[in-house]
Design a protein around this motif. Structure first.
Motif, mmCIF file in Angstrom:
data_model
loop_
_atom_site.group_PDB
_atom_site.id
_atom_site.type_symbol
_atom_site.label_atom_id
_atom_site.label_comp_id
_atom_site.label_asym_id
_atom_site.label_seq_id
_atom_site.Cartn_x
_atom_site.Cartn_y
_atom_site.Cartn_z
ATOM 1 N N UNK A 59 0.833 -1.205 0.000
ATOM 2 C CA UNK A 59 0.000 0.000 0.000
ATOM 3 C C UNK A 59 0.871 1.259 0.000
ATOM 4 N N UNK A 60 2.026 1.211 0.660
ATOM 5 C CA UNK A 60 2.928 2.362 0.645
ATOM 6 C C UNK A 60 3.546 2.564 -0.735
ATOM 7 N N UNK A 61 3.700 1.475 -1.473
ATOM 8 C CA UNK A 61 4.289 1.570 -2.813
ATOM 9 C C UNK A 61 3.275 2.009 -3.869
ATOM 10 N N UNK B 206 12.554 5.486 1.790
ATOM 11 C CA UNK B 206 11.925 4.940 0.581
ATOM 12 C C UNK B 206 10.462 5.348 0.457
ATOM 13 N N UNK B 207 9.789 5.580 1.593
ATOM 14 C CA UNK B 207 8.343 5.828 1.559
ATOM 15 C C UNK B 207 7.969 7.127 2.274
ATOM 16 N N UNK C 81 4.363 8.343 4.015
ATOM 17 C CA UNK C 81 4.400 8.646 5.443
ATOM 18 C C UNK C 81 4.049 10.105 5.726
ATOM 19 N N UNK C 82 4.268 10.995 4.739
ATOM 20 C CA UNK C 82 3.939 12.412 4.925
ATOM 21 C C UNK C 82 2.437 12.662 4.819
ATOM 22 N N UNK C 83 1.658 11.629 4.434
ATOM 23 C CA UNK C 83 0.207 11.779 4.256
ATOM 24 C C UNK C 83 -0.593 11.101 5.367
ATOM 25 N N UNK C 84 0.071 10.738 6.450
ATOM 26 C CA UNK C 84 -0.667 10.144 7.560
ATOM 27 C C UNK C 84 -1.725 11.120 8.071
ATOM 28 N N UNK C 85 -2.929 10.602 8.327
ATOM 29 C CA UNK C 85 -3.966 11.446 8.908
ATOM 30 C C UNK C 85 -3.641 11.693 10.383
ATOM 31 N N UNK C 86 -4.348 12.634 11.010
ATOM 32 C CA UNK C 86 -4.086 12.937 12.421
ATOM 33 C C UNK C 86 -4.283 11.688 13.292
ATOM 34 N N UNK C 87 -5.306 10.904 12.972
ATOM 35 C CA UNK C 87 -5.601 9.698 13.756
ATOM 36 C C UNK C 87 -4.403 8.747 13.772
ATOM 37 N N UNK D 89 -3.671 9.403 -0.268
ATOM 38 C CA UNK D 89 -3.873 9.895 1.094
ATOM 39 C C UNK D 89 -3.141 9.003 2.084
ATOM 40 N N UNK D 90 -3.687 8.877 3.286
ATOM 41 C CA UNK D 90 -3.065 8.086 4.345
ATOM 42 C C UNK D 90 -3.045 6.606 3.958
ATOM 43 N N UNK D 91 -1.861 5.994 3.835
ATOM 44 C CA UNK D 91 -1.778 4.588 3.428
ATOM 45 C C UNK D 91 -2.440 3.625 4.408
#
Length: 218
Positions: A11-13, A137-138, A142-148, A18-20
């Protein structure tokens, strides 16, 4: 690589929307709902009791009604409503009797996803420990993690390792940019700036919503 690592790696790839972690939970929600009303599940006495006694939340009732097997849903609804009617009948009969506080069951699907959320965060922490290059690498995902999930990550970390510190910093940078873009979006509604370019602000509301609620509803 451990087998349990593979779904998160994939999913990260592949996911850029948005948040993976929200994406993988959304996929698990779909699979669980599809499985929930299959014959073998409905005929399982333990699962039948869970379905009968749960309080499906509004969101999952709408999701099940719009997306999944109607026959299985009808069987589940019949059991669920019949159980609730019996509870009302029992209450009516005992209105004048002293009774203990009733336990309210949570939504079966929400409970399942909550456990999967914790599991996926546990897997992410294991990956960060095992793969020292994962953040490099990702970094985009990782920069798109939601606040939760960002808060879950910080709460799950036993200490602030360089990997965790970097994830927090790249998210702070992304959030600050979102705020700047929202400010410019607002400014563009001032007639004095109507001829100025939008820059990156056109999707600033969408990014802010994903940050606040996660990517569950993509």
């Amino acid at each position: 690589m451990k087998l349990e690592f593979i779904p998160l790696y994939e999913v990260f790839e592949k996911y850029k929307g948005g948040c993976p972690i929200c994406k993988i939970i959304k996929d698990e929600e779909k699979a669980y709902c599809e499985h929930l009303f299959e014959d073998e599940v409905l005929k399982d006495p333990e699962m039948y009791v869970k379905i009968r006694e749960t309080n499906f939340c509004h969101y999952h009732l709408e999701l099940l009604n719009n997306s999944y097997d109607k026959l299985g849903l009808a069987i589940a609804l019949k059991a669920n409503i019949s159980y609730k009617l019996q509870r009302i009948t029992d209450k009516r009969k005992s209105l004048k009797k002293k009774r203990g506080k009733e336990t309210k069951n949570k939504c079966l699907i929400c409970d399942y996803l909550s456990e999967r959320d914790k599991y996926q965060m546990h897997i992410l922490m294991d990956i960060l420990h095992a793969d020292k290059e994962f953040v490099e690498k990702h970094s985009e995902g990782l920069s798109k993690l939601c606040f939760h999930h960002l808060n879950m990550l910080m709460e799950s970390a036993k200490d602030v390792t360089p990997q965790i510190e970097k994830i927090i910093k790249i998210n702070e940078t992304a959030i600050e940019k979102n705020i700047t873009d929202l400010e410019w979006f607002i400014t563009k509604f001032d007639y004095r700036f109507q001829d100025e370019p939008w820059y990156d602000s056109k999707d600033s509301i969408e990014r802010a919503l994903k940050l606040l609620r996660g990517g569950y509803y993509d």
